[in-house]
Scaffold this motif. Structure first.
Motif, short mmCIF file in Angstrom:
data_model
loop_
_atom_site.label_atom_id
_atom_site.label_comp_id
_atom_site.label_asym_id
_atom_site.label_seq_id
_atom_site.Cartn_x
_atom_site.Cartn_y
_atom_site.Cartn_z
N ARG A 1 0.86 -1.18 0.00
CA ARG A 1 0.00 0.00 0.00
C ARG A 1 0.90 1.23 0.00
NH1 ARG A 1 -2.76 0.28 4.93
NH2 ARG A 1 -1.30 -1.19 5.85
N GLY A 2 0.97 1.93 -1.10
CA GLY A 2 1.83 3.09 -1.17
C GLY A 2 1.98 3.58 -2.59
N ILE A 3 3.14 4.18 -2.89
CA ILE A 3 3.39 4.79 -4.19
C ILE A 3 4.65 4.19 -4.79
CG2 ILE A 3 3.85 6.95 -5.41
CD1 ILE A 3 2.45 8.41 -3.15
N GLU A 4 4.58 3.82 -6.03
CA GLU A 4 5.74 3.32 -6.75
C GLU A 4 6.36 4.48 -7.53
OE1 GLU A 4 6.97 -0.03 -10.10
OE2 GLU A 4 4.92 0.10 -9.36
N LEU A 5 7.55 4.94 -7.07
CA LEU A 5 8.20 6.07 -7.72
C LEU A 5 8.89 5.64 -8.99
CD1 LEU A 5 9.70 7.91 -4.61
CD2 LEU A 5 7.54 8.35 -5.79
N VAL A 6 9.72 4.67 -8.89
CA VAL A 6 10.35 4.07 -10.07
C VAL A 6 10.22 2.58 -9.95
CG1 VAL A 6 11.96 5.99 -10.43
CG2 VAL A 6 12.60 4.11 -8.92
N GLU A 7 10.73 1.89 -10.90
CA GLU A 7 10.51 0.45 -10.95
C GLU A 7 11.03 -0.28 -9.72
OE1 GLU A 7 11.29 -3.27 -14.01
OE2 GLU A 7 11.98 -1.26 -14.49
N VAL A 8 12.12 0.22 -9.11
CA VAL A 8 12.73 -0.50 -8.00
C VAL A 8 12.62 0.25 -6.69
CG1 VAL A 8 14.35 -1.73 -9.46
CG2 VAL A 8 14.97 0.52 -8.57
N VAL A 9 11.92 1.40 -6.64
CA VAL A 9 11.78 2.17 -5.41
C VAL A 9 10.31 2.26 -5.04
CG1 VAL A 9 12.18 4.38 -4.28
CG2 VAL A 9 13.86 3.49 -5.91
N LEU A 10 9.93 1.73 -3.85
CA LEU A 10 8.56 1.75 -3.37
C LEU A 10 8.50 2.53 -2.06
CD1 LEU A 10 7.59 -1.99 -3.99
CD2 LEU A 10 7.11 -0.03 -5.46
N VAL A 11 7.54 3.42 -1.94
CA VAL A 11 7.34 4.17 -0.70
C VAL A 11 5.95 3.83 -0.19
CG1 VAL A 11 7.21 6.45 0.35
CG2 VAL A 11 8.83 6.01 -1.50
N GLY A 12 5.88 3.23 0.98
CA GLY A 12 4.59 2.85 1.52
C GLY A 12 4.75 1.74 2.54
N VAL A 13 3.74 0.89 2.69
CA VAL A 13 3.71 -0.15 3.70
C VAL A 13 3.40 -1.49 3.05
CG1 VAL A 13 2.56 -0.98 5.79
CG2 VAL A 13 2.95 1.47 5.48
N PHE A 14 4.17 -2.50 3.43
CA PHE A 14 3.89 -3.87 3.01
C PHE A 14 3.09 -4.58 4.10
CE2 PHE A 14 7.50 -3.19 0.18
CZ PHE A 14 7.06 -3.81 -0.98
N ASP A 15 2.04 -5.30 3.71
CA ASP A 15 1.25 -6.11 4.64
C ASP A 15 1.29 -7.57 4.21
OD1 ASP A 15 0.54 -3.97 6.15
OD2 ASP A 15 -1.41 -3.68 5.18
N ILE A 16 1.30 -8.45 5.18
CA ILE A 16 1.14 -9.88 4.92
C ILE A 16 -0.30 -10.24 5.28
CG2 ILE A 16 1.88 -12.21 5.47
CD1 ILE A 16 3.91 -10.59 3.95
N ASN A 17 -1.07 -10.68 4.32
CA ASN A 17 -2.47 -11.03 4.51
C ASN A 17 -2.60 -12.54 4.45
OD1 ASN A 17 -5.23 -11.49 4.31
ND2 ASN A 17 -5.59 -9.63 3.15
N GLU A 18 -2.96 -13.14 5.56
CA GLU A 18 -3.14 -14.59 5.63
C GLU A 18 -4.59 -14.91 5.99
OE1 GLU A 18 -0.44 -16.31 8.35
OE2 GLU A 18 1.36 -15.64 7.30
N SER A 19 -5.13 -15.87 5.32
CA SER A 19 -6.49 -16.32 5.65
C SER A 19 -6.55 -17.83 5.56
CB SER A 19 -7.51 -15.68 4.70
OG SER A 19 -7.30 -16.11 3.38
N ARG A 20 -7.30 -18.42 6.45
CA ARG A 20 -7.49 -19.87 6.48
C ARG A 20 -8.98 -20.15 6.63
NH1 ARG A 20 -3.39 -18.76 9.95
NH2 ARG A 20 -4.78 -18.99 11.74
N GLN A 21 -9.43 -21.15 5.93
CA GLN A 21 -10.84 -21.52 6.00
C GLN A 21 -10.95 -23.04 6.02
OE1 GLN A 21 -13.86 -21.32 2.59
NE2 GLN A 21 -14.35 -19.47 3.76
N ASP A 22 -11.66 -23.54 7.01
CA ASP A 22 -11.95 -24.98 7.13
C ASP A 22 -13.45 -25.16 7.13
OD1 ASP A 22 -9.21 -26.35 7.85
OD2 ASP A 22 -9.30 -24.52 9.05
N VAL A 23 -13.95 -26.01 6.24
CA VAL A 23 -15.38 -26.26 6.13
C VAL A 23 -15.63 -27.76 6.20
CG1 VAL A 23 -17.46 -25.93 4.77
CG2 VAL A 23 -15.67 -24.19 4.72
#
Length: 421
Positions: A138-160
């Motif tokens: 979540r953020g802004i990509e200035l150039v191809e290799v430079v990112l300004v923002g926040v990385f999140d790890i989103n994990e979800s599990r579902q058992d049915v």
């Protein structure tokens, strides 16, 4: 004088032979012939009795053979089934040449039509596991290799875990009706956590939520009709129509906290669905080829649910195009293995939303559409015929695409409750 002597010499031996032949008794010779005739007649009578016994035995064997051919007998690979839902040789041989091989394939739509007047029950236990792990930037990509923002790890599990009971009834030899009622236990868990060092306080930014729920699932109604009788190298064609009624708990109606997170997992989809399909079954002893193609219509509805900061006004789930194909191979009269692949192309869901507190940038209602889903599954099924009235089917599905459920395993026990008259 000489002539008289010659005649006397010629006549004397004849007279002597006649005299000697008259001395041999005639009765013993007749008795001998009669005895030999009686012996021959006795032999003929004994042979006749043996032929009669053999004829009786042949008639008995012929009657057993005809009875065996007229009654259901195990034979090589329903199918059946999918989608079932489903190909039970594949289970049992047809009662006549007009009926295809029954399959306990990989879903309920893979089997042949239940014969007229017959009532078949089925118990099913189903477990599915889905596990997702994604990195989100979540953020802004200035150039191809430079990112300004926040990385999140989103994990979800579902058992049915789903237990269901089903009934199928043969209205005619080509038309059947069915119903299935499931009971669902579901556990959902999700974690959103920043990558270490991307926020001032990583622990405070971590969101861990989970929800569980159990109850009646969505009711399924089916109608199936055998379109063709097969034979001469042509497959049997069966038309299927399935309707899903939202009798389970609605995902938009479950209780939520102030942030809009569900406090209880839903046991139903919340929408009506109609799925027409066609199944083709081609027996080629000891192999059965099967395929199903279908389309699912999902009916949208107004939900009017608040999940801050938005109000979800209307949801129209995407329709789905599905296809499956496979092969059933019989190892013996009781055991069959099924291999196949199933794929569904689920079109994007249209959602109409508005803000709880409108802004100049978002003053009214917006309509968005989610991306399409490609759901591919590798299928493996094993059928064991326990008796003339019951069989055991175990199948495993492994997700072949990113959108598919990671693992699903199904244990089915179809059995005859009432035999058609």
């Amino acid at each position: 004088m000489k002539m008289a002597l010659v005649c006397a010499v010629l006549i004397l031996p004849v007279t002597t032979a006649q005299a000697r032949s008259q001395d041999v008794p005639i009765v013993p010779r007749v008795d001998s012939i009669e005895r030999r005739l009686d012996q021959a007649l006795d032999l003929i009578e004994a042979q006749r009795r043996r032929l009669d016994a053999q004829e009786v035995e042949l008639k008995s064997l012929r009657a057993e053979l005809l009875a065996s051919a007229a009654s259901p007998a195990p034979a090589p690979a329903s199918p059946t089934v999918p989608g079932g839902q489903a190909l039970e040789r594949v289970g049992q041989a047809p009662a006549d040449e007009e009926r295809p091989i029954e399959l306990a394939v990989l879903d309920g739509q893979g089997s042949i039509i239940t014969r007229a007047g017959q009532l078949t029950g089925e118990l099913q236990l189903d477990y599915a596991r889905a596990d997702r792990s994604r990195a989100i930037f979540r953020g802004i990509e200035l150039v191809e290799v430079v990112l300004v923002g926040v990385f999140d790890i989103n994990e979800s599990r579902q058992d049915v875990l789903t237990g269901s009971a089903a009934l199928r009834y043969g209205v005619t030899d080509r038309f059947e009706l069915g119903i299935r009622m499931p009971y669902v236990y579901r556990s959902d868990a999700s974690i959103i956590a920043p990558v270490s060092g991307t926020t001032p306080d990583d622990s405070a930014a971590t969101i861990d939520s989970s929800a569980k729920g159990n109850g009646i699932g969505d009711l399924e109604l089916t109608a199936r009709y055998q379109l063709t009788g097969g034979g001469s190298g042509w497959p049997y064609l069966i038309g299927n129509l399935q309707a899903v009624l939202p009798t389970g708990s609605d995902p938009f109606a479950v209780p939520r906290d102030e942030l809009g997170r569900a406090l209880r997992a839903a046991t139903g989809a919340g929408f009506y669905g109609i799925s027409p399909s066609v199944t083709a079954i081609l027996p080629s002893d000891p192999v059965v080829l099967f395929a199903t193609a279908g389309y699912t219509f999902n009916l949208g509805k107004d939900v009017n649910t608040q999940i801050p900061p938005v109000i979800i006004n209307h949801v129209d789930p995407g329709d789905a195009l599905s296809f499956s194909a496979g092969i059933g191979v019989s190892f013996n009269q009781r055991t069959t293995i099924n291999l196949g692949y199933a794929h569904s192309w689920v079109f994007g869901t249209r959602t109409s939303t508005s803000l709880i507190d409108p802004t100049p940038q978002w003053p009214g209602e917006r309509v968005t559409r989610s991306r399409d889903l490609q759901i591919g599954r590798l299928l493996l099924g094993i059928t064991y015929r326990m008796s003339d009235r019951a069989s055991l089917n175990w199948s495993v599905e492994v997700g072949a695409t990113e959108d598919a459920t990671d693992l699903r395993t199904v244990l089915r026990v179809p059995f005859v409750l009432l035999t058609g008259g």
